[in-house]
Write a protein that holds these residues in place. Structure first.
Motif, PDB file in Angstrom:
ATOM      1  N   SER A  50       0.949  -1.242   0.030  1.00 13.58           N
ATOM      2  CA  SER A  50       0.022   0.124  -0.125  1.00 13.58           C
ATOM      3  C   SER A  50       0.932   1.145  -0.087  1.00 13.58           C
ATOM      4  O   SER A  50       2.131   1.086   0.146  1.00 13.58           O
ATOM      5  CB  SER A  50      -0.992   0.180   1.360  1.00 13.58           C
ATOM      6  N   GLY A  51       0.482   2.381   0.110  1.00 15.65           N
ATOM      7  CA  GLY A  51       1.101   3.688   0.000  1.00 15.65           C
ATOM      8  C   GLY A  51       1.258   4.117   1.479  1.00 15.65           C
ATOM      9  O   GLY A  51       0.886   3.186   2.401  1.00 15.65           O
ATOM     10  N   GLY A  52       1.277   5.285   1.702  1.00 13.42           N
ATOM     11  CA  GLY A  52       1.034   5.988   3.058  1.00 13.42           C
ATOM     12  C   GLY A  52       2.301   5.629   3.927  1.00 13.42           C
ATOM     13  O   GLY A  52       3.360   5.009   3.326  1.00 13.42           O
ATOM     14  N   SER A  53       2.263   6.055   5.189  1.00 13.40           N
ATOM     15  CA  SER A  53       3.665   5.902   5.909  1.00 13.40           C
ATOM     16  C   SER A  53       3.905   4.570   6.570  1.00 13.40           C
ATOM     17  O   SER A  53       5.304   4.027   6.693  1.00 13.40           O
ATOM     18  CB  SER A  53       3.516   6.787   7.213  1.00 13.40           C
ATOM     19  N   THR A  54       2.899   3.749   6.948  1.00  9.81           N
ATOM     20  CA  THR A  54       3.147   2.609   7.570  1.00  9.81           C
ATOM     21  C   THR A  54       4.112   1.573   6.912  1.00  9.81           C
ATOM     22  O   THR A  54       4.930   0.996   7.362  1.00  9.81           O
ATOM     23  CB  THR A  54       1.798   1.853   8.035  1.00  9.81           C
ATOM     24  N   ASP A  82      -2.341   0.529  -4.903  1.00 10.51           N
ATOM     25  CA  ASP A  82      -2.980   1.685  -5.481  1.00 10.51           C
ATOM     26  C   ASP A  82      -1.719   2.749  -5.661  1.00 10.51           C
ATOM     27  O   ASP A  82      -0.788   2.502  -5.234  1.00 10.51           O
ATOM     28  CB  ASP A  82      -4.129   2.472  -4.360  1.00 10.51           C
ATOM     29  N   ARG A  84      -0.959   7.150  -7.028  1.00  8.76           N
ATOM     30  CA  ARG A  84      -1.395   8.538  -7.067  1.00  8.76           C
ATOM     31  C   ARG A  84      -0.998   8.867  -8.369  1.00  8.76           C
ATOM     32  O   ARG A  84      -0.106   8.156  -9.190  1.00  8.76           O
ATOM     33  CB  ARG A  84      -0.614   9.321  -6.214  1.00  8.76           C
ATOM     34  N   ASN A  94       3.687   6.172  -4.366  1.00 12.60           N
ATOM     35  CA  ASN A  94       3.787   5.121  -3.600  1.00 12.60           C
ATOM     36  C   ASN A  94       4.882   3.938  -4.170  1.00 12.60           C
ATOM     37  O   ASN A  94       5.937   3.595  -3.233  1.00 12.60           O
ATOM     38  CB  ASN A  94       2.569   4.260  -3.727  1.00 12.60           C
ATOM     39  N   GLY A 153      -3.439  -0.094   3.969  1.00 14.93           N
ATOM     40  CA  GLY A 153      -3.441   1.056   5.061  1.00 14.93           C
ATOM     41  C   GLY A 153      -5.040   1.544   5.166  1.00 14.93           C
ATOM     42  O   GLY A 153      -5.869   1.125   4.223  1.00 14.93           O
ATOM     43  N   MET A 154      -5.306   2.159   6.337  1.00 12.48           N
ATOM     44  CA  MET A 154      -6.557   2.926   6.674  1.00 12.48           C
ATOM     45  C   MET A 154      -6.560   4.219   6.733  1.00 12.48           C
ATOM     46  O   MET A 154      -5.918   4.686   7.704  1.00 12.48           O
ATOM     47  CB  MET A 154      -7.373   2.097   7.474  1.00 12.48           C
ATOM     48  N   GLY A 155      -7.145   4.977   5.776  1.00 13.07           N
ATOM     49  CA  GLY A 155      -7.144   6.378   6.291  1.00 13.07           C
ATOM     50  C   GLY A 155      -8.022   6.846   7.539  1.00 13.07           C
ATOM     51  O   GLY A 155      -8.908   6.113   7.632  1.00 13.07           O
ATOM     52  N   HIS A 159     -11.015   5.066   4.396  1.00 13.56           N
ATOM     53  CA  HIS A 159     -10.832   4.724   3.049  1.00 13.56           C
ATOM     54  C   HIS A 159      -9.842   3.750   3.453  1.00 13.56           C
ATOM     55  O   HIS A 159      -8.869   3.614   4.257  1.00 13.56           O
ATOM     56  CB  HIS A 159     -10.341   5.967   2.054  1.00 13.56           C
ATOM     57  N   ALA A 161      -6.659   1.593   0.047  1.00 11.82           N
ATOM     58  CA  ALA A 161      -6.227   1.579  -1.274  1.00 11.82           C
ATOM     59  C   ALA A 161      -6.660   2.864  -1.612  1.00 11.82           C
ATOM     60  O   ALA A 161      -6.376   3.892  -0.942  1.00 11.82           O
ATOM     61  CB  ALA A 161      -6.717   0.613  -2.051  1.00 11.82           C
ATOM     62  N   ARG A 189      -7.016   8.850  -9.081  1.00  9.31           N
ATOM     63  CA  ARG A 189      -6.189   7.691  -8.311  1.00  9.31           C
ATOM     64  C   ARG A 189      -6.334   6.551  -8.823  1.00  9.31           C
ATOM     65  O   ARG A 189      -7.130   6.144  -9.937  1.00  9.31           O
ATOM     66  CB  ARG A 189      -6.611   7.675  -6.893  1.00  9.31           C
ATOM     67  N   LYS A 212      -6.298   7.480  14.194  1.00  8.06           N
ATOM     68  CA  LYS A 212      -7.094   6.435  13.371  1.00  8.06           C
ATOM     69  C   LYS A 212      -8.226   5.641  14.349  1.00  8.06           C
ATOM     70  O   LYS A 212      -9.018   4.748  14.093  1.00  8.06           O
ATOM     71  CB  LYS A 212      -6.259   5.219  12.915  1.00  8.06           C
TER      72      LYS A 212
HETATM   73  C1  6PG Z   1      -2.345   5.733  -0.304  1.00  9.57           C
HETATM   74  C2  6PG Z   1      -2.541   4.770   0.560  1.00  9.57           C
HETATM   75  C3  6PG Z   1      -3.828   5.046   1.574  1.00  9.57           C
HETATM   76  C4  6PG Z   1      -3.211   4.740   2.778  1.00  9.57           C
HETATM   77  C5  6PG Z   1      -3.705   5.168   3.936  1.00  9.57           C
HETATM   78  C6  6PG Z   1      -3.166   4.877   5.375  1.00  9.57           C
HETATM   79  O1  6PG Z   1      -2.116   6.005  -1.490  1.00  9.57           O
HETATM   80  O2  6PG Z   1      -2.167   7.043   0.458  1.00  9.57           O
HETATM   81  O3  6PG Z   1      -2.494   3.642   0.046  1.00  9.57           O
HETATM   82  O4  6PG Z   1      -4.797   4.225   1.320  1.00  9.57           O
HETATM   83  O5  6PG Z   1      -2.835   3.092   3.115  1.00  9.57           O
HETATM   84  O6  6PG Z   1      -4.132   6.739   3.797  1.00  9.57           O
HETATM   85  O7  6PG Z   1      -1.995   5.731   5.116  1.00  9.57           O
HETATM   86  P1  6PG Z   1      -1.008   5.813   6.751  1.00  9.57           P
HETATM   87  O8  6PG Z   1      -0.586   4.370   6.585  1.00  9.57           O
HETATM   88  O9  6PG Z   1      -0.070   6.806   6.282  1.00  9.57           O
HETATM   89  O10 6PG Z   1      -1.876   6.379   7.649  1.00  9.57           O
END
Ligand code: 6PG
Length: 262
Positions: A50-54, A82, A84, A94, A153-155, A159, A161, A189, A212
């Motif tokens: 996934s994207g995001g920080s985790t 997913d 951007r 990502n 991840g989960m926004g 959300h 992905a 996206r 979260k």
């Molecule tokens: C993206 C991610 C998105 C991400 C969530 C959680 O492209 O931003 O795929 O779905 O997983 O926003 O992001 P964090 O783990 O950074 O909180």
């Protein structure tokens, strides 16, 4: 170390760890176990990040010894759930970030790392070509490519992905990858859709931070409302769903009431 594990039935199994560093370590352990057993059983392993920080924290751990040498990188394909609509060189990318943080430092053949095309094609062409590539590389079961491991991840809006609240992609049943406008972000996206996500052998949500906590409680313990909380649409049909969350993110869960705070 896992503080506690909670079973939410079809909504998954929640593993609570102490802090972000623990979350990264537990994630690496689970990733290693999953990839190594997939390779032992089927020679190749197919994962999607996934994207995001985790995932970045996980990648930093995975690229270091002793973990680095525990994976047969030559028998691993890496995709993204997913992306951007930005160039690979962008810090928003990502795939670009994952490559810069760890994939460029492990011996995985470049031909087995699969960023989306985000230049020189339209978003729709990119989604179609990505879907075609996934279908050509990842073995299907029941007509859908079956990943061994998909990280999500989960926004803080629920959300996952790039399935954002009130977008049609949440209910997509035909295409396995789509490009769509996300009104909330005023951007395009690219994303796996539920049929592809839910075909996986294992889906792992990584959720950290107090920001979260309320949303995680709603997703796991609240009413079924995937249009509001797209993370709820993730229900592997014949696979496992695991949440690795830190204590701060788990703080609002009813089942976590007796967990030590902080
Ligand atoms: C993206 C991610 C998105 C991400 C969530 C959680 O492209 O931003 O795929 O779905 O997983 O926003 O992001 P964090 O783990 O950074 O909180």
């Amino acid at each position: 170390m896992i503080d506690a594990t909670f079973d939410y039935g079809p909504r998954g199994r929640v593993m609570v760890v102490g802090d972000p560093a623990e979350l990264a370590r537990e994630t690496v352990d689970l990733a290693l176990t999953t990839v190594i057993s997939a390779q032992a059983e089927r020679r190749w392993a197919y994962t999607a990040l996934s994207g995001g920080s985790t995932p970045k924290a996980m990648g930093e751990v995975l690229a270091r010894q002793p973990y680095r040498d525990l994976i047969a990188w030559h028998y691993l394909h890496v995709f993204w759930g997913d992306e951007r609509w930005v160039p690979l060189a962008s810090p928003e990318s990502n795939a670009g970030e994952a490559k810069r943080i760890f994939l460029d430092y492990v011996p995985i053949p470049a031909s087995q790392v699969h960023p989306y095309e985000t230049e020189g094609v339209t978003p729709e062409q990119s989604a179609d070509r990505y879907a075609e590539m996934v279908r050509s590389l990842v073995p299907s079961e029941g007509g859908v490519p079956r990943f061994d491991l998909i990280f999500l991840g989960m926004g803080d809006d629920g959300h996952t992905a790039s399935l954002f609240p009130h977008t049609a992609a949440i209910h997509e049943e035909e295409y396995i990858v789509v490009a769509h406008e996300v009104p909330k972000l005023q951007t395009t996206r690219l994303t796996f859709t539920p049929p592809l996500l839910n075909a996986a052998r294992l889906v792992v949500f990584l959720v950290g931070g107090a920001g979260k906590a309320q949303r995680l409680k709603e997703v796991l313990e609240g009413p079924e409302q995937p249009d509001e909380l797209p993370s709820q649409i993730v229900r592997p049909v014949a696979g496992e769903l695991i949440w690795i969350v830190d204590r701060a993110a788990a703080a609002a869960l009813a089942v976590a009431a007796d967990l030590p705070r902080g």
